[in-house]
Write an enzyme that holds these catalytic residues in place. Sequence first.
Site, PDB file in Angstrom:
ATOM      1  CG  LEU A  72       1.847  -6.249   2.424  1.00  0.00           C
ATOM      2  CD1 LEU A  72       1.747  -7.434   3.154  1.00  0.00           C
ATOM      3  CD2 LEU A  72       2.812  -5.374   3.233  1.00  0.00           C
ATOM      4  CB  ALA A  73      -0.860  -3.404  -0.547  1.00  0.00           C
TER       5      ALA A  73
ATOM      6  CB  SER B  34      -4.145   2.296 -10.468  1.00  0.00           C
ATOM      7  OG  SER B  34      -4.242   3.561  -9.413  1.00  0.00           O
TER       8      SER B  34
ATOM      9  CB  ALA C 104       2.928   2.465  -5.955  1.00  0.00           C
ATOM     10  CD  GLN C 105       3.005  -5.293  -7.799  1.00  0.00           C
ATOM     11  OE1 GLN C 105       2.111  -5.084  -8.633  1.00  0.00           O
ATOM     12  NE2 GLN C 105       3.769  -6.353  -7.804  1.00  0.00           N
ATOM     13  CB  VAL C 106       3.136  -2.385  -0.753  1.00  0.00           C
ATOM     14  CG1 VAL C 106       3.821  -2.334   0.401  1.00  0.00           C
ATOM     15  CG2 VAL C 106       2.536  -0.771  -1.102  1.00  0.00           C
TER      16      VAL C 106
ATOM     17  CE  LYS D 199       2.188   3.753  -2.312  1.00  0.00           C
ATOM     18  NZ  LYS D 199       1.493   4.780  -1.421  1.00  0.00           N
TER      19      LYS D 199
ATOM     20  CG  ASP E 237      -8.824   8.012   3.003  1.00  0.00           C
ATOM     21  OD1 ASP E 237      -9.824   8.143   3.491  1.00  0.00           O
ATOM     22  OD2 ASP E 237      -8.373   7.231   2.263  1.00  0.00           O
TER      23      ASP E 237
END
Length: 548
Positions: free
Chosen positions: A125-126, A129, A131-133, A147, A282
Site C-alpha cells: 500500500l505504501a 526506506s 518499512a513497508q505497509v 507495517k 508532522d
Amino acid sequence: MRRVAELSAILIRHGLGELVGRIGLEKAMRSAGYVAASPGSGVSNGSTLPRRLRQALEEMGPTFVKLGQILSTRVDLLPPTYIAELCKLRSSVPAIPFLELVEEVEAELGHPLAADFCEIDPIALAGGSIAQVHRARLHSGGEVILKIRRPGIGAIIETDLRLLMRLANVAVAESDEIRRFRPREIVTEFARSIRRELDLANECHNAERIAENFRDMSYIHVPRVHWEWTSERMNVQDMASGLSGTDLDAVRAAGLDLRVIAARGTEAVLKMIFEDRFFHADPHPGNVFYRAGDEIEFIDFGMVGNLARQRRDELVDLLTGVVDRRPEIVVRTLLDWSGAEVEDTAGLSTRIDTFIDRVHGLPLKALNPSALALELITLIREHGLVLPPDLTLAVKAFTSLEGMGRELDPDFDMVAAAQPFLHRLIAERYSPFRLARSARDGVVAGAGLMNRLPSDISDFLNAARRGNLRLGIDLRQVDRLAERFDRAVTRMTMGILIAALIMGSSIVMTVAGGDLPIGVTFFAMLGFFGSIAGALWLLWSVLRRKGN
C-alpha cells in the site's frame, strides 16, 4: 573509505564539489583509488543549489534521505529555499517481494502470518526506506494495516550513522563555517530519531499516548493498535477510515464543513503542543483523514515532539516579551536556548525591537504566523544562534498546521486560534497554586542548600589545608589553539634552523686561510641547499594555510 568515496563522487556529480573540498573528503577519494568526476556533470541547466542537494541526498540512499528530512525541520540552520526543497524528500523506495519482507517477522512469531490474518494483500500500500505497509483483514472481518520493517535495514543504518559521525568530525576539524552549524549535534539528533523510528512498536506507543490525551474530544481519532501482533519489526493498526486530507475535492463532495474541520484540527494540534507537550510533529494533509460529522483522524506517529514544562514556559516568556514589547526578554530567552555568546548583543536587541514594532503595527487578521516565525528564525540564524531540537519540531508542526488551516479555510486566523491557549498558560503560570508550588520548591531547595552548607565549607577548608584545591580553566576550542601554537613553534624552529644553516655555511665558505678539504666544502654546499629547501617549505606552508 570506498563508501566515503562513492558519496563524494555523488556530491561532485551534482555540482557540490566545493562542499566535498570543505569537509575534507578529497583525500578519502584518492585513498580509495577514485578519480573525481567533473564537477556538475550530472547537473541540469537551471537547477538550483538546494535542488541539487536534495537530488544528491536521494541518490546517496535511504539513510541520507532521512537525514535530509531531519534537516528540513531545522529552520534555524537553513534558509527557507533549502527547507522548501528538503521537504520534498520522500523515503519511498521500490517495494520488495512480500515473502522476503515477512521472513524475519515470521521467524520471530514462529508461524506464518497467514495463520493470524485471513487476507493479506501482497501488493504494498505504501513503502518507505525503513518499512513497508500492506493491507490485511482480521478473522473477525476488521481491516488493518501491517507495517513491516525491511530486512537488514538496522545494520545498514548503523553503518551509515558511524560514517556520518566520522564525516561530522572531519567537517568540524576542517571548516569554521560548517562548525557553526554544529554537525555533531545534528548527527546525534538524527541518530536518536532514526533509531526510535526503527522500533515500530514505539510508533504505536506514541499513538496510544496521543489517543489517551484526546479521550475527552470525541471528534478526534487515532487508529487502534493490535498489540498481540505488534513488535519491534512489525506493527498492526486499524485501517484509517474517511477521506484523505490530500483530496479536498472529495471532502467537499462528501458535504463536510471545511471551516469546522480547520477549527477542530487547530484546537487539536495546539492542545498537543501547549497543554499535553507531546505532539504530532508532522501534521501535513497526508497524515490526516476526515470522517463523517466533520471528525478528524491522525495517522503516522513516527515523528513526535516532546516539550519539557520549562521549555514550554520559556516559549511563553518569549511570546510575552513580544506582546509586552520587551525585547530584552526575547533576547535573553533566545540566548538561553542557543547557549551561545553573541558579540553584538545590542544589534540583536535592535533587530528584535524592530521586529516587535512591525508586528504590533499590523491588525490581527493581517498577521501571517508562518512568515513571522520564519522571519524571526532568519534573524536568529544571522546572529549565529540555533534553536533546541524540540522547539524546531514545534515550529515545524505550527507552520504545517497554519498552512493546512489556510488551505481548508482561506479566512483561517492562527493567531486568534492560539490566543485562548496562551491566555490559559499565562493565567496558569501566575495562578496562586503555581506560585505557591514554586515558593514551596524554592524553600525546599534553600533548606537543602543550608543543610549541606556546613559540610561543603568543611570539605573546602580541608582541601585547602591539604593543598588539594585545583583551579580549572575551560578554554573553548583549546585543541585548535594548541594546534595553532604547535604550528607556530614549528615554523619558528624551522626559521632558526634555516638561518643557522645559512650563517654556518657562509662562515665555512668564506673562512680565511687557503683551500678547504673537499669534505668540508661538500657539507657547506649541502647546508646551503638544505636552507633553500627549508625556506621553500616554510613559504609553502604559510601560503597554504592562508589559502585555507
